[in-house]
Write an enzyme that holds these catalytic residues in place. Structure first.
Site, short mmCIF file in Angstrom:
data_model
loop_
_atom_site.label_atom_id
_atom_site.label_comp_id
_atom_site.label_asym_id
_atom_site.label_seq_id
_atom_site.Cartn_x
_atom_site.Cartn_y
_atom_site.Cartn_z
N THR A 48 -6.19 -7.14 -9.60
CA THR A 48 -6.60 -5.70 -9.51
C THR A 48 -8.23 -5.47 -9.86
O THR A 48 -8.75 -4.66 -9.52
CB THR A 48 -6.75 -5.61 -11.76
OG1 THR A 48 -4.66 -5.59 -11.48
CG2 THR A 48 -6.51 -4.13 -11.74
N GLN A 52 -11.31 -2.58 -4.54
CA GLN A 52 -12.69 -1.93 -4.07
C GLN A 52 -12.03 -0.13 -4.02
O GLN A 52 -12.66 0.57 -4.59
CB GLN A 52 -12.92 -2.30 -3.16
CG GLN A 52 -13.60 -3.50 -2.70
CD GLN A 52 -14.77 -4.11 -1.83
OE1 GLN A 52 -14.28 -3.45 -0.88
NE2 GLN A 52 -15.25 -5.24 -1.66
N GLY A 54 -10.26 2.05 -3.99
CA GLY A 54 -9.56 3.21 -4.58
C GLY A 54 -8.05 2.68 -4.86
O GLY A 54 -7.13 2.01 -5.59
N GLU A 118 -8.42 6.66 3.17
CA GLU A 118 -7.52 5.45 4.23
C GLU A 118 -7.05 5.22 4.99
O GLU A 118 -5.87 6.20 5.49
CB GLU A 118 -7.62 4.30 2.86
CG GLU A 118 -8.80 4.37 2.50
CD GLU A 118 -8.64 3.10 0.90
OE1 GLU A 118 -7.79 2.12 1.53
OE2 GLU A 118 -9.70 2.37 0.27
N HIS A 239 -5.56 -8.01 5.60
CA HIS A 239 -6.46 -6.81 5.47
C HIS A 239 -7.99 -6.99 6.37
O HIS A 239 -8.05 -8.29 7.58
CB HIS A 239 -7.19 -7.16 4.35
CG HIS A 239 -8.10 -5.63 3.56
ND1 HIS A 239 -9.08 -5.46 5.07
CD2 HIS A 239 -7.94 -4.30 3.33
CE1 HIS A 239 -9.42 -3.70 4.64
NE2 HIS A 239 -9.39 -3.60 3.09
N ARG A 285 -2.08 -0.24 8.92
CA ARG A 285 -3.49 -2.03 8.91
C ARG A 285 -2.73 -3.14 9.34
O ARG A 285 -3.15 -3.60 9.63
CB ARG A 285 -3.04 -2.10 6.87
CG ARG A 285 -3.96 -2.85 5.86
CD ARG A 285 -4.28 -3.42 5.01
NE ARG A 285 -4.76 -2.05 3.97
CZ ARG A 285 -5.69 -2.34 2.95
NH1 ARG A 285 -4.79 -3.21 2.21
NH2 ARG A 285 -6.05 -1.20 2.50
N HIS A 352 -4.20 -10.32 1.76
CA HIS A 352 -5.04 -9.79 1.06
C HIS A 352 -3.51 -9.29 -0.27
O HIS A 352 -3.80 -9.72 -1.00
CB HIS A 352 -5.35 -8.36 2.13
CG HIS A 352 -5.83 -7.20 1.16
ND1 HIS A 352 -6.52 -7.74 0.06
CD2 HIS A 352 -5.66 -6.07 0.82
CE1 HIS A 352 -7.24 -6.79 -0.21
NE2 HIS A 352 -5.87 -5.23 -0.42
N ARG A 387 2.35 -1.98 3.41
CA ARG A 387 1.97 -1.16 2.77
C ARG A 387 0.11 -0.12 2.63
O ARG A 387 -0.19 -1.22 2.90
CB ARG A 387 1.26 -2.60 1.30
CG ARG A 387 0.39 -1.54 -0.43
CD ARG A 387 -0.05 -2.43 -1.37
NE ARG A 387 -0.72 -3.12 -0.82
CZ ARG A 387 -2.09 -2.86 -0.83
NH1 ARG A 387 -2.62 -1.82 -1.45
NH2 ARG A 387 -3.11 -3.23 -0.79
N LEU A 393 -2.59 -0.10 -6.62
CA LEU A 393 -3.20 0.37 -7.67
C LEU A 393 -2.39 1.34 -9.08
O LEU A 393 -1.75 1.01 -9.99
CB LEU A 393 -4.80 0.96 -8.31
CG LEU A 393 -5.47 -0.58 -8.12
CD1 LEU A 393 -7.30 0.26 -7.69
CD2 LEU A 393 -5.68 -2.02 -9.02
C1 SIN Z 1 -9.44 -1.77 0.55
O1 SIN Z 1 -10.42 -1.06 -0.06
O2 SIN Z 1 -9.49 -1.64 1.48
C2 SIN Z 1 -8.65 -2.14 -0.33
C3 SIN Z 1 -7.68 -1.58 -0.85
C4 SIN Z 1 -5.85 -2.02 -1.30
O3 SIN Z 1 -5.72 -2.78 -0.22
O4 SIN Z 1 -5.06 -0.94 -1.09
#
Ligand code: SIN
Length: 543
Positions: A48, A52, A54, A118, A239, A285, A352, A387, A393
């Site tokens: 957690t 970064q 959000g 994103e 990631h 992703r 990741h 995901r 989060l």
């Molecule tokens: C990121 O800031 O790229 C990671 C966020 C995430 O894994 O959802």
């Protein structure tokens, strides 16, 4: 909190892990009983904390919520368990509003929450804090809230070494020192009404990971050892953009950089995502990670650099100060003489986030009575095979609270937990070295055999390498050795085995699981969740 002194032999609720899911659950439970939160290091050291980009949330309600649901379902490549995603997006806004009330400071402009976009999001809905330190801010506010509650107790630098069963249910846990200030405390057995596994992911199972050293899958492994079912373990999210400088850790370069306009270029300067997906750098992703892996390989299997490029983002009518928007990333890069506004940044994918985990229902119940799971350690099916960025989060908040509510509703009694285990002998210097070699081999073989691209041959090789490493680890356990590093190695080994077995069983490609020998998605046979049963069989089930 010290073992053997302040920890009672009984506590109403025991939570393994102090990330967003564990702390949110603790706050919910503390109105009804005493809660012990057990964490391997000091409070705040969790996946957690390092998040970064959000937290994705549809704060505007209505259509916004419906779109968030569709984006989550689409990113999951046909495997999202829709009822779980519905709960995530509908309960999420209230959970975030509550967090703001508890003191979480998200970035604002003229009082309005700022939002970014994103990959695979159809609009900007991601809240952030201090630019690129969202996880740290959420962790800070939850720790403060939990610390202010007299019925929440913390056992820092403490690990859970086993789950204790009474009949068919989990009724307690064995605790031991995990080093640090708690070193030397004797093992202790704690009886409880319910245990929540909220210990996060297992990125350390791979040699290349964005996860901190604590992410060794301990809770997942302990739950499986106690007989709980795991699900969807073949789906490990890689990631796309971790920093790629030889000899440095795989520092995360947030997807929000691409949300703010970053391009990906190969070593010829070509913006290659045009050849892979209509959404370019903001494709899901798994697609971006595989594209980078392909572009980063030459014909002879050598490595070619791939770059994240933001040089065009500033100074062309765009009102963005990259150093202000991404202060943490900018400061980290500066150590290596790199500057987002001036330099192309070398990147490569890294493990990741685990979409799979301990199988739970929508209320955090596992297949074992008295045992609950939430957050990255759990698998509700909410992420499917891939995901959606920044949904984790939110998942921790929503399903942490839900798990706590079912722990309360189930009202299990305290059961006798028995005598604590005897202390183990620590590893000698040479045994420690052997263990390090063993773990490094396991991590490397998981990366090459069960990484972004796999097939039956690599997975068989992975299983062979795993068996060799596991024998080395178990030999030390049989000799009566113990301690944190051995426990973590055992956990990594169990999680690695579950990933390999599940990846072998899923003879198709979907989301984060790509099989070179079965490159197509096969809905007829595999639009189902893999379940690793207690008897060791992998079966596929429709949820
Ligand atoms: C990121 O800031 O790229 C990671 C966020 C995430 O894994 O959802």
């Amino acid at each position: 909190m010290k073992l053997g002194s302040e920890v009672d032999s009984f506590v109403d609720f025991l939570i393994m892990g102090a990330g967003v899911a564990g702390l949110r659950a603790a706050v919910e439970l503390a109105a009804h009983g005493d809660v012990l939160v057990v964490t391997k290091e000091s409070l705040g050291e969790s996946n957690t904390h390092y998040a970064q980009g959000g937290i994705a949330v549809a704060m505007e309600g209505g259509e916004d919520v419906a779109l968030h649901l569709e984006d989550t379902v689409n990113a999951g490549d046909g495997l999202v368990y829709r009822p779980a995603a519905e709960l995530l997006v509908t309960e999420g806004p209230a959970r975030v509003a509550e967090l703001i009330e508890w003191g979480a400071n998200f970035d604002r402009e003229a009082g309005r929450l700022l939002k970014t976009r994103e990959g695979a999001h159809s609009l900007a809905r991601i809240l952030h804090a201090s630019g690129d330190a969202t996880g740290a801010e959420i962790s800070r506010s939850l720790v403060a809230c939990a610390r202010s509650h007299p019925r929440i107790h913390f056992a820092e630098w403490t690990m859970v070494t086993g789950l204790v069963k009474a009949g068919n249910r989990v009724a307690g846990a064995d605790l031991a020192s995990a080093g640090g200030p708690a070193n030397g405390n004797s093992p202790q057995r704690v009886g409880t009404r319910a245990v929540l596994i909220a210990s996060g992911g297992a990125g350390q199972v791979y040699s290349d990971t964005t996860n901190p050293a604590v992410a060794t899958g301990d809770g997942i492994a302990l739950a499986a050892r106690a007989g709980a079912e795991l699900a969807d373990m073949e789906f490990y999210q890689f990631h796309p953009t971790a920093l790629s400088i030889p000899g440095t850790p795989r520092f995360l370069l947030s997807e929000a950089l691409r949300g703010e306009g970053a391009y990906l270029r190969n070593d010829c300067g070509e913006r290659f995502m045009e050849r892979y997906h209509a959404l370019l750098e903001l494709a899901p992703r798994d697609v971006v990670a595989r594209a980078i892996a392909r572009e980063g390989m030459d014909e002879n299997g050598g490595v070619r650099p791939v770059y994240l490029d933001m040089r065009h983002v500033t100074g062309q009518g765009k009102d963005i100060d990259l150093h202000k928007r991404f202060p943490g990333i900018s400061a980290f890069l500066a150590q290596y003489g790199l500057d987002l506004a001036r330099d192309p940044i070398p990147v490569r994918p890294a493990a990741h986030y685990l979409m799979g985990g301990v199988r739970t229902d929508l209320a955090g119940r596992t297949s074992l009575g008295g045992l609950y799971a939430a957050g990255e350690a759990a698998c509700t099916g909410v992420h499917g095979a891939n995901r959606l960025a920044s949904n984790s989060l939110l998942e921790g908040l929503v399903f942490g609270a839900r798990a706590a509510q079912s722990m309360l509703a189930d009202g299990l009694p305290l059961a006798a937990a028995g005598a604590p285990l005897a202390a183990c002998t620590p590893l000698s210097g040479s045994e420690s070295e052997l263990l390090d070699v063993c773990v490094a081999k396991l991590q490397k073989s998981m990366w090459t055999c069960a990484g972004l691209l796999r097939d039956a041959a690599t997975l068989r090789e992975g299983l062979r390498a795993h068996a060799e490493c596991d024998a080395g680890i178990e030999h030390l356990v049989q000799e009566g050795r113990g301690g944190r590093r051995l426990a973590e190695a055992q956990a990594l080994s169990r999680v690695a085995h579950a990933i390999l077995r599940s990846a072998m069983a899923r003879a198709e490609s979907r989301g984060a699981h790509f099989r070179n020998d079965y490159p197509q998605r096969n809905d007829a046979d595999f639009q189902k969740h893999s379940v690793l049963r207690r008897d060791g069989r992998v079966v596929f089930e429709e949820w």
